[in-house]
Scaffold this active site. Structure first.
Site, short mmCIF file in Angstrom:
data_model
loop_
_atom_site.label_atom_id
_atom_site.label_comp_id
_atom_site.label_asym_id
_atom_site.label_seq_id
_atom_site.Cartn_x
_atom_site.Cartn_y
_atom_site.Cartn_z
N THR A 134 87.95 10.20 50.82
CA THR A 134 88.45 9.42 51.94
C THR A 134 89.25 10.29 52.90
O THR A 134 89.78 11.34 52.51
CB THR A 134 89.37 8.30 51.41
OG1 THR A 134 90.05 7.66 52.49
CG2 THR A 134 90.44 8.86 50.46
N ASP A 135 89.36 9.84 54.14
CA ASP A 135 90.19 10.55 55.11
C ASP A 135 91.68 10.42 54.80
O ASP A 135 92.49 11.20 55.31
CB ASP A 135 89.90 10.07 56.53
CG ASP A 135 90.08 8.57 56.73
OD1 ASP A 135 90.45 7.86 55.77
OD2 ASP A 135 89.82 8.09 57.85
N GLU A 136 92.05 9.49 53.94
CA GLU A 136 93.47 9.27 53.67
C GLU A 136 94.11 10.43 52.92
O GLU A 136 95.34 10.56 52.90
CB GLU A 136 93.68 7.95 52.92
CG GLU A 136 93.28 6.75 53.75
CD GLU A 136 93.76 5.44 53.17
OE1 GLU A 136 94.88 5.37 52.66
OE2 GLU A 136 92.98 4.46 53.25
N TYR A 160 97.38 5.67 46.16
CA TYR A 160 95.91 5.70 46.29
C TYR A 160 95.43 7.05 46.81
O TYR A 160 94.60 7.72 46.20
CB TYR A 160 95.43 4.59 47.21
CG TYR A 160 94.04 4.83 47.76
CD1 TYR A 160 92.95 4.97 46.89
CD2 TYR A 160 93.80 4.95 49.13
CE1 TYR A 160 91.68 5.22 47.38
CE2 TYR A 160 92.54 5.20 49.62
CZ TYR A 160 91.47 5.33 48.75
OH TYR A 160 90.21 5.59 49.23
N LYS A 164 93.21 10.13 44.99
CA LYS A 164 91.94 10.63 45.51
C LYS A 164 92.03 12.13 45.80
O LYS A 164 91.08 12.88 45.54
CB LYS A 164 91.55 9.87 46.77
CG LYS A 164 91.08 8.46 46.53
CD LYS A 164 89.82 8.36 45.70
CE LYS A 164 88.60 8.86 46.44
NZ LYS A 164 87.35 8.69 45.64
#
Length: 366
Positions: A134-136, A160, A164
């Site tokens: 994810t970009d997060e 979260y 990741k």
């Protein structure tokens, strides 16, 4: 030569759309889905492919390394596409343990299984472990910052995104330490069919249908880069088929919107759709604001959540240049398809929202 894929989390939103897309593009390939069917996984998401002779479903957890090894061996799999993850930021704030267990321990279990069969036993010298991230993991951007690229330092801000990021590092380590043939893609916010109703776009759609408040965190000016889910599937396909082993590729929609603008757009589209189709008022009589052409009156501002990143934006230049990746859907076309899918599939989302689907899972799988 046909591939044999193990797709983890393939009953979830993005995973299921990928399975539909892959079997449509490669009808001779074998696809095995491994999914724990937690709240965000729904076997009904796989109904479009359930009768395909090359598709099979296994109910199980990615933390079960023995099961992963068994599936890789039985199905002669040469490719893992790893979607399975806990993915909701709010849930990670209130219950981070599940995110550590699934996203870190689960990913490591899969890596160990792949290493054992493909490298230690030498069963598949040519293989691919593709990890969907994810970009997060990159943290947050200011309004005038350049978009995230593959060289952006990791700076996760929630349990979260931290979990990741950890899984991304494990995947990289298994390449450099053991020679596992891996690739990683980091995507922007996905939307489209089968999106779990707690997420922003489906939440707005379904809340309008029940005339419920549309909660907006803080000032609603948080910016996200939105990607239609089938465009994401197409991007992963390109990484698997053309991407260089060990490389990371950012897959984005080149489509930045503030949350409040997204909500206002969906409100307008719902107003227009109800005005154009008189049958909708009969099917959804509770949707009084949309029926009267004022869905935006449901917008309600609420206290911002902790660690809420201000802006995400993906720079897909590398994927464009090396893989030929370009999104096929504009936001205008994609959001209309999404809204229509939810209006046409009330049975799917109503079972998810009222808990009857999860009750069925418990009765079937215990």
């Amino acid at each position: 030569m046909p591939k044999s894929l193990l797709v983890t989390g393939g009953a979830g939103f993005i995973g299921a759309n990928f399975v539909h897309y892959w079997l449509g593009q490669y009808p001779e390939d074998k696809v095995v889905v491994l999914d724990a069917l937690t709240y965000a996984g729904n076997i009904a998401n796989l109904d479009p492919v359930k009768d395909n002779r090359n598709f099979s479903f296994v109910h199980g957890n990615i933390c079960d390394q023995d099961l992963a090894e068994k599936l890789l061996r039985e199905h002669d799999a040469d490719t893992i596409v790893h979607f399975a993850a806990e993915s909701h930021v709010d849930r990670s704030i209130t219950g981070p343990d599940a995110f550590i267990e699934t996203n870190i321990i689960g990913t490591h279990s899969l890596l160990k299984a792949a290493k054992k069969l493909w490298i230690d036993e030498g069963l598949k010298p040519e293989h691919r472990f593709h990890h969907v991230s994810t970009d997060e993991v990159y943290g947050t951007l200011e309004a005038d910052d350049p978009a995230f690229n593959e060289s952006t330092p990791y700076a996760p801000n929630s349990p979260y995104s931290a979990s990741k990021a950890a899984s991304d590092h494990l995947v990289r380590a298994y390449l450099h330490t053991y020679g596992l043939q891996v690739s990683t893609s980091n995507c922007s916010n996905n939307y489209g069919p089968y999106h779990f109703p707690e997420k922003l776009i489906p939440l707005v759609i379904t809340n309008i249908l029940f005339n419920k408040a549309l909660p907006i965190y803080g000032d609603g000016k948080q910016i996200r880069d939105w990607l239609y889910v089938e465009d994401h599937a197409r991007g992963i396909e390109l990484v698997i088929n053309k991407g260089i082993v060990g490389e990371c590729y950012n897959i984005g929609g080149i489509n930045e919107w503030t949350n409040i603008d997204i909500v206002q757009l969906v409100c307008k589209l719902m107003n227009d759709t109800f005005a154009e189709d008189s049958e909708l008022a009969k099917r959804f009589p509770e949707a009084q604001a949309a029926i009267s052409g004022d869905a935006a009156s449901l917008i309600t501002y609420v206290k911002d959540r902790p660690g809420h990143d201000r802006r995400y934006a993906i720079d897909p230049t590398k994927a464009e240049g090396e893989l030929g990746y370009v999104p096929a859907e504009s936001f205008e076309t994609g959001i209309k398809k999404t809204l229509q899918w939810y209006l046409d599939n009330e049975e799917w989302w109503s079972k998810v929202m009222d808990g009857s689907y999860q009750d069925w899972v418990e009765s079937q799988y215990g």
